[in-house]
Every structure is written in structure tokens, then in C-alpha cells.
Design a protein around this motif. Structure first.
Motif, PDB file in Angstrom:
ATOM      1  N   VAL A 172       0.841  -1.198   0.000  1.00 46.43           N
ATOM      2  CA  VAL A 172       0.000   0.000   0.000  1.00 46.43           C
ATOM      3  C   VAL A 172       0.878   1.251   0.000  1.00 46.43           C
ATOM      4  O   VAL A 172       0.614   2.222  -0.714  1.00 46.43           O
ATOM      5  CB  VAL A 172      -0.968  -0.012   1.212  1.00 46.43           C
ATOM      6  N   GLU A 173       1.939   1.229   0.790  1.00 49.80           N
ATOM      7  CA  GLU A 173       2.851   2.373   0.865  1.00 49.80           C
ATOM      8  C   GLU A 173       3.536   2.606  -0.482  1.00 49.80           C
ATOM      9  O   GLU A 173       3.692   3.740  -0.924  1.00 49.80           O
ATOM     10  CB  GLU A 173       3.900   2.141   1.969  1.00 49.80           C
ATOM     11  N   LYS A 174       3.942   1.547  -1.142  1.00 47.33           N
ATOM     12  CA  LYS A 174       4.568   1.691  -2.460  1.00 47.33           C
ATOM     13  C   LYS A 174       3.583   2.278  -3.461  1.00 47.33           C
ATOM     14  O   LYS A 174       3.941   3.140  -4.261  1.00 47.33           O
ATOM     15  CB  LYS A 174       5.098   0.354  -2.971  1.00 47.33           C
ATOM     16  N   MET A 175       2.341   1.828  -3.413  1.00 47.00           N
ATOM     17  CA  MET A 175       1.321   2.370  -4.312  1.00 47.00           C
ATOM     18  C   MET A 175       1.110   3.861  -4.044  1.00 47.00           C
ATOM     19  O   MET A 175       0.977   4.659  -4.977  1.00 47.00           O
ATOM     20  CB  MET A 175       0.006   1.594  -4.150  1.00 47.00           C
ATOM     21  N   ARG A 176       1.110   4.253  -2.774  1.00 46.23           N
ATOM     22  CA  ARG A 176       0.935   5.656  -2.411  1.00 46.23           C
ATOM     23  C   ARG A 176       2.104   6.495  -2.947  1.00 46.23           C
ATOM     24  O   ARG A 176       1.898   7.546  -3.554  1.00 46.23           O
ATOM     25  CB  ARG A 176       0.835   5.794  -0.894  1.00 46.23           C
ATOM     26  N   ARG A 177       3.328   6.021  -2.750  1.00 45.25           N
ATOM     27  CA  ARG A 177       4.505   6.740  -3.243  1.00 45.25           C
ATOM     28  C   ARG A 177       4.488   6.834  -4.766  1.00 45.25           C
ATOM     29  O   ARG A 177       4.845   7.863  -5.340  1.00 45.25           O
ATOM     30  CB  ARG A 177       5.791   6.046  -2.767  1.00 45.25           C
ATOM     31  N   ASP A 178       4.062   5.762  -5.432  1.00 48.80           N
ATOM     32  CA  ASP A 178       3.967   5.778  -6.895  1.00 48.80           C
ATOM     33  C   ASP A 178       2.967   6.828  -7.377  1.00 48.80           C
ATOM     34  O   ASP A 178       3.215   7.517  -8.369  1.00 48.80           O
ATOM     35  CB  ASP A 178       3.581   4.396  -7.430  1.00 48.80           C
TER      36      ASP A 178
END
Length: 126
Positions: A27-33
Motif C-alpha cells: 500500500v505504501e509503495k502504491m501511495r509513493r507511486d
């Protein structure tokens, strides 16, 4: 950080806390992306503006955000000036029209038409 092997257990064996622990990095990676994608879109949209301020320099994300905020503030001020200018033009036209009405009314009170009255009326009608 060295790669580690994660053995996923069947879904039914994981507690909700463990599921959240596994899901959080994704989820954090998706947010950063999403953030990075939006910053890249801003950079592309305002590329000419950035080149004008800092030609031939690699912009950091913070630079892109700061320059975007600055540009939007500038555009907002310009828009406010334009709307004020349009408003003052409208006020001028409205005042001028009112003045013409008063002048026509005043000149119409006098039955005798002098050359000056005729010239004034024709000038006002232009």
C-alpha cells in the motif's frame, strides 16, 4: 537490505494483524507511486515555466512542488487583476451610460434647440 524469503501461509492461517503487516509495504509503495506520478505530471505540465526559471538543471521533487505553488499563486493574482479590470471597465461603462442619460434628460428639458445642444447630442451618440 538483504533479500529474505517470505513464505506465505494460506490466507486462513494469517491473523488480521499479520495480513496488515504484509499489505502495508504494498500500500505504501502504491501511495509513493501515485505521488511520484503526480509530481511528474506537474513537471510535464509546467515544463516551459521551469525551464524559464532554472534552465538545464535537474529538478528535485521539492523544487517542482515549490515552483508549481509559486506559479499557481502568480496565475491566481493575474486572474484577480483581470477580473478587477473587467469590473472597473463595467463600472466605467455603466457610469458613462448613466451620465449620458442625465445629459439627454437635461438637454431635453429645454424646448429651444441651440447649435451647442445639437452638437452635444450628436457627439454623445457617437
Amino acid at each position: 537490505m538483504a533479500p529474505s524469503a517470505v513464505f506465505l501461509e494460506p490466507d486462513s492461517l494469517l491473523t488480521p494483524k499479520e495480513k496488515n503487516k504484509l499489505r502495508k509495504p504494498v500500500v505504501e509503495k502504491m501511495r509513493r507511486d501515485r505521488i511520484n506520478s503526480s509530481i511528474e505530471q506537474l513537471k510535464l505540465l509546467l515544463e516551459k515555466e521551469f525551464q524559464r526559471h532554472q534552465p538545464n538543471s535537474k529538478l528535485e521533487k521539492a523544487d517542482i512542488l515549490e515552483m508549481t505553488v509559486s506559479y499557481l499563486k502568480q496565475q491566481s493574482q493575474l486572474q484577480m487583476k483581470r477580473s478587477f479590470h473587467k469590473s472597473s471597465q463595467f463600472d466605467f461603462r455603466e457610469g458613462y451610460s448613466r451620465c449620458l442619460q442625465e445629459a439627454f434628460y437635461f438637454l431635453s428639458l429645454h424646448k429651444v434647440r441651440t447649435e451647442t445642444q445639437t452638437k452635444l447630442l450628436s457627439h454623445f451618440q457617437k
